[in-house]
Design a protein around this motif. Structure first.
Motif, PDB file in Angstrom:
ATOM      1  N   ARG A 267      15.274  57.958  26.333  1.00 27.70           N
ATOM      2  CA  ARG A 267      14.460  59.128  26.672  1.00 27.70           C
ATOM      3  C   ARG A 267      13.333  58.756  27.618  1.00 27.70           C
ATOM      4  O   ARG A 267      13.079  59.436  28.610  1.00 27.70           O
ATOM      5  N   GLU A 268      12.719  57.620  27.318  1.00 29.21           N
ATOM      6  CA  GLU A 268      11.585  57.206  28.124  1.00 29.21           C
ATOM      7  C   GLU A 268      12.003  56.891  29.555  1.00 29.21           C
ATOM      8  O   GLU A 268      11.203  56.965  30.477  1.00 29.21           O
ATOM      9  N   GLU A 269      13.247  56.527  29.737  1.00 32.62           N
ATOM     10  CA  GLU A 269      13.703  56.207  31.085  1.00 32.62           C
ATOM     11  C   GLU A 269      14.288  57.417  31.796  1.00 32.62           C
ATOM     12  O   GLU A 269      15.018  57.285  32.773  1.00 32.62           O
ATOM     13  N   GLY A 270      14.017  58.574  31.256  1.00 27.97           N
ATOM     14  CA  GLY A 270      14.481  59.774  31.946  1.00 27.97           C
ATOM     15  C   GLY A 270      15.863  60.227  31.522  1.00 27.97           C
ATOM     16  O   GLY A 270      16.573  60.853  32.291  1.00 27.97           O
ATOM     17  N   GLY A 271      16.246  59.860  30.314  1.00 24.48           N
ATOM     18  CA  GLY A 271      17.542  60.311  29.825  1.00 24.48           C
ATOM     19  C   GLY A 271      18.676  59.579  30.519  1.00 24.48           C
ATOM     20  O   GLY A 271      18.452  58.635  31.274  1.00 24.48           O
ATOM     21  N   VAL A 272      19.894  60.033  30.246  1.00 22.62           N
ATOM     22  CA  VAL A 272      21.043  59.326  30.804  1.00 22.62           C
ATOM     23  C   VAL A 272      21.020  59.334  32.321  1.00 22.62           C
ATOM     24  O   VAL A 272      21.335  58.339  32.969  1.00 22.62           O
ATOM     25  N   SER A 273      20.641  60.464  32.894  1.00 20.58           N
ATOM     26  CA  SER A 273      20.641  60.545  34.357  1.00 20.58           C
ATOM     27  C   SER A 273      19.615  59.589  34.947  1.00 20.58           C
ATOM     28  O   SER A 273      19.902  58.870  35.909  1.00 20.58           O
ATOM     29  N   GLY A 274      18.435  59.591  34.358  1.00 17.99           N
ATOM     30  CA  GLY A 274      17.403  58.692  34.856  1.00 17.99           C
ATOM     31  C   GLY A 274      17.832  57.242  34.738  1.00 17.99           C
ATOM     32  O   GLY A 274      17.645  56.441  35.655  1.00 17.99           O
ATOM     33  N   PHE A 275      18.438  56.937  33.631  1.00 19.97           N
ATOM     34  CA  PHE A 275      18.892  55.572  33.379  1.00 19.97           C
ATOM     35  C   PHE A 275      19.922  55.139  34.410  1.00 19.97           C
ATOM     36  O   PHE A 275      19.800  54.097  35.051  1.00 19.97           O
ATOM     37  N   LEU A 276      20.931  55.971  34.599  1.00 26.39           N
ATOM     38  CA  LEU A 276      21.998  55.592  35.511  1.00 26.39           C
ATOM     39  C   LEU A 276      21.525  55.621  36.960  1.00 26.39           C
ATOM     40  O   LEU A 276      21.908  54.776  37.768  1.00 26.39           O
ATOM     41  N   HIS A 277      20.699  56.597  37.257  1.00 30.58           N
ATOM     42  CA  HIS A 277      20.167  56.700  38.619  1.00 30.58           C
ATOM     43  C   HIS A 277      19.469  55.396  39.016  1.00 30.58           C
ATOM     44  O   HIS A 277      19.743  54.811  40.056  1.00 30.58           O
ATOM     45  N   SER A 278      18.590  54.939  38.133  1.00 33.11           N
ATOM     46  CA  SER A 278      17.878  53.724  38.524  1.00 33.11           C
ATOM     47  C   SER A 278      18.808  52.519  38.508  1.00 33.11           C
ATOM     48  O   SER A 278      18.662  51.622  39.338  1.00 33.11           O
ATOM     49  N   PHE A 279      19.778  52.520  37.628  1.00 32.62           N
ATOM     50  CA  PHE A 279      20.691  51.368  37.605  1.00 32.62           C
ATOM     51  C   PHE A 279      21.494  51.288  38.903  1.00 32.62           C
ATOM     52  O   PHE A 279      21.617  50.222  39.504  1.00 32.62           O
ATOM     53  N   ILE A 280      22.018  52.410  39.334  1.00 28.87           N
ATOM     54  CA  ILE A 280      22.809  52.391  40.568  1.00 28.87           C
ATOM     55  C   ILE A 280      21.922  51.977  41.746  1.00 28.87           C
ATOM     56  O   ILE A 280      22.314  51.164  42.583  1.00 28.87           O
ATOM     57  N   ALA A 281      20.701  52.519  41.754  1.00 29.30           N
ATOM     58  CA  ALA A 281      19.781  52.133  42.830  1.00 29.30           C
ATOM     59  C   ALA A 281      19.518  50.627  42.779  1.00 29.30           C
ATOM     60  O   ALA A 281      19.441  49.954  43.814  1.00 29.30           O
ATOM     61  N   GLU A 282      19.408  50.095  41.573  1.00 35.73           N
ATOM     62  CA  GLU A 282      19.177  48.652  41.431  1.00 35.73           C
ATOM     63  C   GLU A 282      20.364  47.844  41.928  1.00 35.73           C
ATOM     64  O   GLU A 282      20.203  46.807  42.576  1.00 35.73           O
ATOM     65  N   VAL A 283      21.559  48.331  41.617  1.00 33.82           N
ATOM     66  CA  VAL A 283      22.751  47.617  42.066  1.00 33.82           C
ATOM     67  C   VAL A 283      22.791  47.594  43.593  1.00 33.82           C
ATOM     68  O   VAL A 283      23.013  46.548  44.204  1.00 33.82           O
ATOM     69  N   PHE A 284      22.529  48.739  44.198  1.00 35.35           N
ATOM     70  CA  PHE A 284      22.480  48.782  45.666  1.00 35.35           C
ATOM     71  C   PHE A 284      21.468  47.759  46.171  1.00 35.35           C
ATOM     72  O   PHE A 284      21.731  47.024  47.115  1.00 35.35           O
TER      73      PHE A 284
END
Lengths: 1094, 359
Positions: free
Chosen positions: A1003-1020
């Motif tokens: 929740r603190e990381e913005g829910g599933v979307s927030g979590f995945l969004h930042s992860f994909i950005a990190e992978v890039f």
């Protein structure tokens, strides 16, 4: 022994605060390779530490150099308690092992933690001193180049194509080891990341060894995947195409195609092509006796000398049966080419073929993972071949013996090979493999395009052959050559409607062509292409073990069939006649199966115009019904007309001459069949299916059919200014400008409605895909006019009620004014390797082969259109393999010119009941076509299209404004093998990275979307950082191979695994004279247009 | 049935300036969607409301992730997470640090403390700026304040380099920091008519002329542009002679009146009020050693000078001519020895009053 790895830790920046009291961090670094670890000093109280360490030196085997990553751990020193890890960087040093790739790795890497994500950056310098090892028995394969790109990399010339290489390694998944119960999630994730990194390295090394054995120096089209089999283990597998590549001196455009050779020793399984030596048909030894001289009457594969992998019980369809016949090839070929072609081609071809064949047959699998080829490489294309098999997973007991998995793939490949044979082809191109796993059930899939290749690329000693070869080239393959059927028209593997090629008028072509490859650059297309998708959901009961596997096996053929029907309908609806880049994905979940087929539809000028779609009512008497049908018919016609306009499909007006007689003569039909027991039944039914190409009739007899038609029409057209395709580039658009935006989009949809029907589910799934596309168009609207290329959809069923769709693609801008024209200078279109493209279109009107059109065409069993799926269905069979596995294999083959449920159902007596309902929904009708007169209109249009443009006019010279200030190298990413308006001057090595991210504070990381969004950005970010550190400024052939997302919202947790790969390259703009490799800061690539995407 | 997860990530981070502004203005996602829909973005690209919602959410998430970086804009340029072209980075920063004049007017000169922050909801209600936006702006002030507090060197330059802002914005921030540091009173009803830009101008004058840094001997002192030059303030006391010495006062008056006669309609009022006005200005100068009086500098200017003039209906031109002569005539007074201090004082006061005197 030979290698000294040196690493230096320079500095850190943006580190996280590890000590709350001081708001600072006391950081130090551990550098680990193999079992050796070095440490830097602690840099106290700084978030931007400067270590400037000495060179840490590791003396290691080159085997280790290939397998192991360099592991850098940043820690916070703590006097009283254990040191806290800040994060890690894994650096794959493989690119340093190849002299032609990078020489040093130097740059800022994001410090990554599997729980917290990126936490600051670290500047590292890595070098390798490699000593020569001439040991013949070495286990390493340093120096073999790997490319994800599925074409010959720009700036290389292919000297020889050796063929298929594959390897697979297995291990226990650390996540499922007992120790996982007691260690922290971080430790477990890191163990997994490390293991996969090791396994990838090992895999690459082993494949490299195979390549060296074959005499090659590179792997092109390298595709590595892993299967998370859960309890039963972790499989990392890879396939690729071994080649010998020569580096082109940059700038000098040696045309790649120059020589390719024929069979190299290792490679010789291949080709049929004129053999200079063998003047006579040489049959390979394994030719069964049955393959006598090519007589029209040959019953092909009577000889079911089916190889062991196939259970004899397998009900054979045409395709599968063909599998047994490695042999059928030779005879058929003779006929195929013979038909109408000029004499010169006939015998020559036969010879050619035979030789190729011998060459190709000697190799186990004549497969090529390439999807686009040097000119002249591809001779004919048969159609899509695919095979699937359902397996039950079992714990991998001994990681050192991956035999079971090997055997599984072996089976599938054998099957693919045999399907190709059945299509009269000796090779499979555009080949790929994939899996879908749910619990203990695993579906293995493989698919490719059956083809006949030019043997010159596969032979040794090309040079001397070159001279003799030229005579075969003289009738240089026309641009339409690949469309010509490779199989014997009188003995077709499946009924298809043949006509004379609309381009050369000499050879036969099918009415529809499906392939998994990219559109050959020399192919002539009319108008633009577009993305075509077929989507399907099928519910299934929850079950365990074998029951489950059986249920899935039983569903598969129906799914393939329906996907196929959808594709065909949608193709017709768009007035197109060929599919490229076809990729059919079937994903398994606990209670449903998802099928998604994507391809790029085009109108191949060489193929006949597709007929329309006609709607027929079941109950003619009912007036209201009839009215309804009329309404639908009108809608369909309108849509077709609109699509024609949209895609600018204005094929030259041809007054059709009659093609094919409505009813095949019995004699002819009989030739179609093999001597299998079922054949006789099939035979009689086939009549039902005959029809004309114009007569594609959809019959509405129940609600299902209405739904189907409805869904057919619901595909929203792409908004104005947009095009989309899933191939490398859009057929019909040639003047790309430099605007570029690669993106990944992921959606997960939760089905809350418990009792869904198949229809309901289909609708949801279709909407999901459509809406996703709409969103993409909206996001990228500022780039208009642009084309979404390489739209690669991946579907999954992560949990019972979830559907996940992930897309990676690139949006590229083009110059609208010139989109219709094919510029003479190809360099601007593609990465500037002039060599690659020699797309001159043969402008000359093919001298029509006069008589050819009238006479023979009448004989073509144009009417017998048997659909592939039917063929597939037959192959459903069950094999119990030792560890209790189930196998089913289906064959999606080729081009089915049309679909006919009637004959299909009747023949499948077993499923008769089941299919009854559908059986008559679609049937071909028979509408007379008028006789075609040779009209020259065509030629006119084609010459227009070909008019060469003054170079540069279309090239967009967007000024490369540099904004200064930024110190971060701009790295472009694209799933394509090139960047428009640029030249790739160097390949720096393969990027293959695997990351896990986990959170316990979702929740603190913005829910599933927030979590995945930042992860994909990190992978890039991590990919870009690695590329930049290698000195590159772009990643080409980028793909996200895996994106496994799991969540547990109740526990506020989520986990995601992502695997990405690509080729790191240095490119320069076409306009730049000299290569400015290495770190080109800032502005270089930021041209206003590109990034401006708002 | 619902979309549970929906993300879009571009290699080059995609940002829509319009959405960014909506986000900065503190609109919720749903409000933003509404605004965008009314803006007609849908019509131009055949999209549906769902698409718009999804896009807006994505962008909001992106901005939230970027926000952390915007706290220290220099990081934006060398972070690796988002690939943002430099001109967009500049846009992001400039807009993030932009503020509403109505808002800043409310907090100008107040202590940038938690207490003030707590009252932001009142400010929000009064100004119509959303609370979220108020908080962002307030936090920006505070962040800039904290950073420059510890830096040596010229204030504007520090802000510009540290936060990568445009010159104009950096000057505005310098004014805000200056006001907050000296806690100038700006909230009184009598001052309400003054805009932020009026104050910002005055702040610029004060910074350039009255602070430690203005003298220019050593420009690497802490707070050199924030604190007023104490010595100078002491010296201002000497100006008192202009009003305490009766001869001087009369002399000054006659010089000014001679110069003004016939040049303005308000001459009679000027002559009548000269002593009062002069006392006002000199008294303000003399009291500036008290911190309390420094805070009241602007209110004093208004009460002691601007208001009387306004009630006599001076025009701006009258004001200009009067002050110019008032200032210059002092140079001719032979017994008046404090010309340097007088110039330093009057230069600033003059331009402040010009700015603050609205017709």
């Amino acid at each position: 022994m030979p290698g000294k790895l040196k690493a230096k830790i320079v500095a850190g920046r943006h580190l996280p605060v590890m000590d709350r009291a001081s708001d600072l961090t006391d950081a130090f670094v551990e550098v680990k390779f193999g079992n050796t670890t070095f440490k830097t000093d602690v840099c106290p109280k700084s978030l931007n530490p400067q270590w400037n360490s000495e060179w840490f030196k590791f003396e290691v085997d080159d085997e280790d150099l290939q397998d192991e990553p360099l592991q850098i751990t940043v820690l916070d020193h703590d006097t009283y308690s254990a040191n806290d890890a800040i994060g890690k960087v894994y650096i794959d040093i493989d690119p340093l092992l190849c002299s032609e790739a990078a020489s040093v790795i130097s740059g800022w890497f994001p410090i990554y933690d599997t729980i917290h994500g990126i936490r600051g950056e670290i500047n590292v310098l890595v070098k390798v001193d490699l000593f020569n090892d001439l040991n013949r028995f070495r286990q390493s394969s340093c120096g073999v180049k790997f490319f994800c790109t599925t074409s010959i990399p720009r700036c290389y010339r292919v000297a020889m194509v050796h063929g298929f290489v594959e390897e697979l390694v297995v291990n226990e998944d650390p996540e499922y080891q007992w120790i996982d119960r007691i260690r922290t999630p971080r430790a477990s994730n890191e163990a997994r990341q490390r293991l996969i990194s090791l396994m990838s390295g090992e895999l690459q090394r082993k494949i490299g060894l195979k390549v060296l054995e074959m005499g090659g120096n590179a792997v092109v089209g390298y595709l590595q995947c892993f299967d998370l089999e859960g309890e039963s283990g972790l499989v990392v597998r890879a396939i690729g195409t071994a080649c010998t590549l020569d580096k082109l001196s940059s700038g000098a455009a040696a045309s790649i195609n120059t020589h390719m050779h024929p069979n190299t020793a290792p490679a010789s399984n291949a080709c049929n092509s004129p053999s200079k030596d063998g003047k006579e048909p040489v049959f390979t030894e394994d030719l069964p006796s049955s393959s006598g001289p090519p007589t029209p009457f040959r019953a092909l594969p009577t000889t079911s000398s089916s190889p062991p992998p196939f259970s004899p019980s397998k009900p054979c369809s045409r395709q599968s049966s063909s599998s047994d016949t490695d042999l059928s090839l030779t005879p058929k070929t003779g006929m195929g080419s013979g038909g109408s072609a000029g004499k010169e081609a006939g015998p020559l071809k036969t010879l050619l073929r035979q030789q190729t064949q011998t060459a190709l047959e000697q190799r186990e699998f004549p497969f090529f993972t390439l999807t686009s080829f040097p000119p002249g490489f591809l001779v004919h294309v048969g159609g899509v071949v695919s095979a699937r098999s359902v397996k039950l997973l079992d714990r991998i007991h001994n990681p050192d013996e991956p035999e079971t998995r090997d055997a599984w793939w072996e089976e599938i490949r054998q099957e693919i090979k045999s399907h190709a044979k059945a299509l009269g082809c000796h090779a499979v191109v555009g080949y790929s493999e994939s899996t879908s796993i749910c619990e203990e059930v695993c579906i293995l899939s493989a698919s490719g395009t059956a083809a006949i290749l030019n043997p010159r690329y596969m032979r040794d000693g090309c040079l001397d052959i070159g001279s003799s070869d030229h005579r075969f080239e003289e009738p240089s393959p026309p641009s339409c050559g690949f469309c010509h059927i490779p199989y014997d028209e009188l003995n077709m593997p499946f009924p298809a409607q043949l006509t004379y090629c609309y381009h050369c008028r000499r050879q036969k072509v099918p009415d529809v062509l499906f392939t998994t490859i990219d559109l050959p650059p020399e192919a002539a297309v009319t108008g633009q292409g577009c993305l075509i998708q077929a989507r399907l959901c099928r519910l299934k009961k929850k079950a365990q073990g074998e029951v489950n596997a059986t249920a899935i096996s039983n569903l598969l053929p129906f799914m393939e069939y329906e996907l196929h029907t959808q594709l065909m309908n949608k193709l017709k609806l768009r007035s197109m006649n060929a599919l490229f880049g076809l990729r059919i994905q079937i994903s398994v979940g606990e209670n449903m199966l998802l099928g998604l087929a994507s391809a790029t539809g085009v109108y191949l000028t060489a193929l006949p115009a597709p007929g329309g779609i006609q709607i027929a009512g079941k109950t003619p008497g009912d007036l209201s019904n009839e009215h309804h049908i009329l309404a639908i018919q009108k809608r369909i016609n309108d849509t077709i007309a609109k699509n024609k306009e949209l895609y600018q499909i204005n094929p030259p007006e041809l007054t059709e001459e009659a093609v094919g007689s409505p009813i095949p003569e019995p004699r002819q039909r009989s030739r179609l069949f093999r001597s299998h027991s079922e054949s006789s039944d099939e035979l009689s039914e086939l009549d039902l299916s005959h029809g004309k190409k114009d007569a594609f009739v959809l019959e509405i007899d129940d609600t299902d059919a209405v739904e189907d038609i409805h869904s057919l029409l619901t595909d929203a057209p792409t908004p104005t200014g947009f095009y989309s395709c899933n191939t490398e580039i859009m057929p019909g658009i040639y003047n790309w400008t430099s605007g570029l935006q690669m993106f990944t989009s992921v959606r997960v949809f939760r089905l809350s409605n418990a009792n869904l029907t198949n229809q309901g589910l289909n609708k949801i799934f279709t909407d999901l895909c459509e809406n996703l596309l709409k969103s993409l168009y909206f996001k990228l609207r500022s780039m208009i006019p642009c084309c979404l290329c390489h739209l690669n959809f991946t579907v999954a069923v992560p949990e019972e009620e979830l559907i996940q769709v992930a897309v990676t693609a690139v949006a590229m801008t083009f110059d609208k004014d010139q989109s219709q024209e094919k510029p003479g200078d190809r360099a601007m279109t593609k990465g500037g390797s002039e060599n690659e493209e020699q797309l001159q279109f043969p402008l000359e009107l093919c001298a029509e082969s006069t008589s050819a059109n009238n006479q023979p065409s009448a004989k073509i069993p144009g009417t017998v259109s048997l659909l592939t799926p039917a063929a597939k269905i037959y192959q459903n069979h069950l094999i119990t393999i030792p560890p209790a596995g189930l196998q089913e294999s289906t064959n999606v083959s080729s081009r089915a010119p049309s679909v006919d449920y009637g004959s299909f159902a009747d023949r499948c007596s077993t499923w008769l009941e089941l299919l009854r309902l559908k059986a008559h929904t679609i049937r071909r009708g028979s509408v007379k076509t008028s006789r075609r007169t040779q009209s020259l209109a065509r030629s006119v249009s084609s010459s227009e299209r070909c008019s060469p443009l003054p170079e540069g006019r279309s090239r967009s010279l967007r000024s490369t404004r540099s904004f200064g200030g930024s110190s971060v190298t701009v790295v472009k990413m694209t799933p394509l093998s090139f960047l428009p308006g640029t030249r790739i001057v160097k390949y720096l090595g393969i990027i293959n990275m695997f990351f896990i991210r986990e959170t316990t504070s979702l929740r603190e990381e913005g829910g599933v979307s927030g979590f995945l969004h930042s992860f994909i950005a990190e992978v890039f970010a991590m990919v870009r950082a690695h590329v930049a550190a290698l000195g590159g400024n772009a990643v080409v052939s980028y793909s996200m191979k895996e994106c496994v997302f799991m969540e547990n919202p109740n526990k506020n947790q989520a986990q995601c695994l992502i695997n990405v790969s690509g080729d790191a390259v240095i490119f320069v703009r076409d306009t730049d004279q000299e290569a400015t490799p290495a770190q080109m800061n800032t502005g270089q690539t930021c041209n206003s247009g590109t990034d401006g995407a708002t | 049935m619902s979309v549970e997860l929906d993300v879009f990530v571009g290699n080059t981070t995609i940002m829509d300036e319009e959405v960014y502004q909506l986000w900065l203005d503190g609109h919720t996602v749903n409000d933003a969607v509404k605004v965008r829909m009314e803006g007609g973005v849908l019509d131009e690209c055949e999209a549906s409301a769902d698409v718009l919602l999804s896009d807006t959410m994505d962008q909001y998430r992106t901005f939230q992730m970027c926000e952390r970086l915007l706290y220290s804009p220099a990081k934006l340029a060398n972070q690796l997470l988002f690939q943002i072209p430099p001109h967009r980075q500049a846009m992001l920063i400039e807009r993030y640090y932009a503020f509403d004049d109505v808002f800043v007017r409310e907090v100008l000169g107040k202590k940038l403390s938690k207490g003030t922050k707590k009252d932001l909801d009142d400010v929000s209600a009064k100004t119509g700026v959303t609370l979220k936006s108020c908080r962002r702006q307030f936090d920006n002030f505070k962040r800039v304040f904290k950073v420059v507090e510890e830096l040596k060197g010229p204030l504007v330059e520090n802000i510009r380099q540290h936060f990568l802002l445009s010159d104009k914005l950096a000057r505005d921030y310098a004014a805000i920091v200056f006001f907050a540091n000296n806690r100038f009173e700006t909230g009184k009803r009598k001052l309400q008519y003054l805009t932020f830009q009026d104050f910002a101008f005055c702040a610029g004058q004060l910074i350039n002329n009255w602070t430690v840094g203005a003298v220019g001997e050593n420009n690497m002192v802490e707070d050199m542009d924030v604190d007023l030059d104490k010595e100078f303030l002491q010296e201002l006391k000497e100006l008192k002679i202009l009003i305490t010495d009766k001869d001087l006062l009369d002399q000054h008056k006659s010089l000014v009146c001679t110069a003004l006669r016939g040049k303005t309609k308000a001459f009679n009022e000027m002559e009548a009020n000269f002593k009062n006005l002069s006392r006002g200005l000199v008294n303000i100068a003399a009291k500036l050693t008290n911190t309390k009086d420094v805070r009241d500098f602007f209110i004093d200017l208004v009460e002691k000078f601007i208001e009387p003039c306004r009630s006599d209906r001076w025009t701006a031109a009258d004001m200009r001519i009067y002050l110019t002569h008032y200032h210059n005539s002092a140079h001719i007074l032979d017994t008046f020895k404090h010309q340097v201090v007088w110039d330093r004082y009057m230069g600033v006061v003059k331009s402040c009053i010009f700015k603050m005197y609205h017709d």
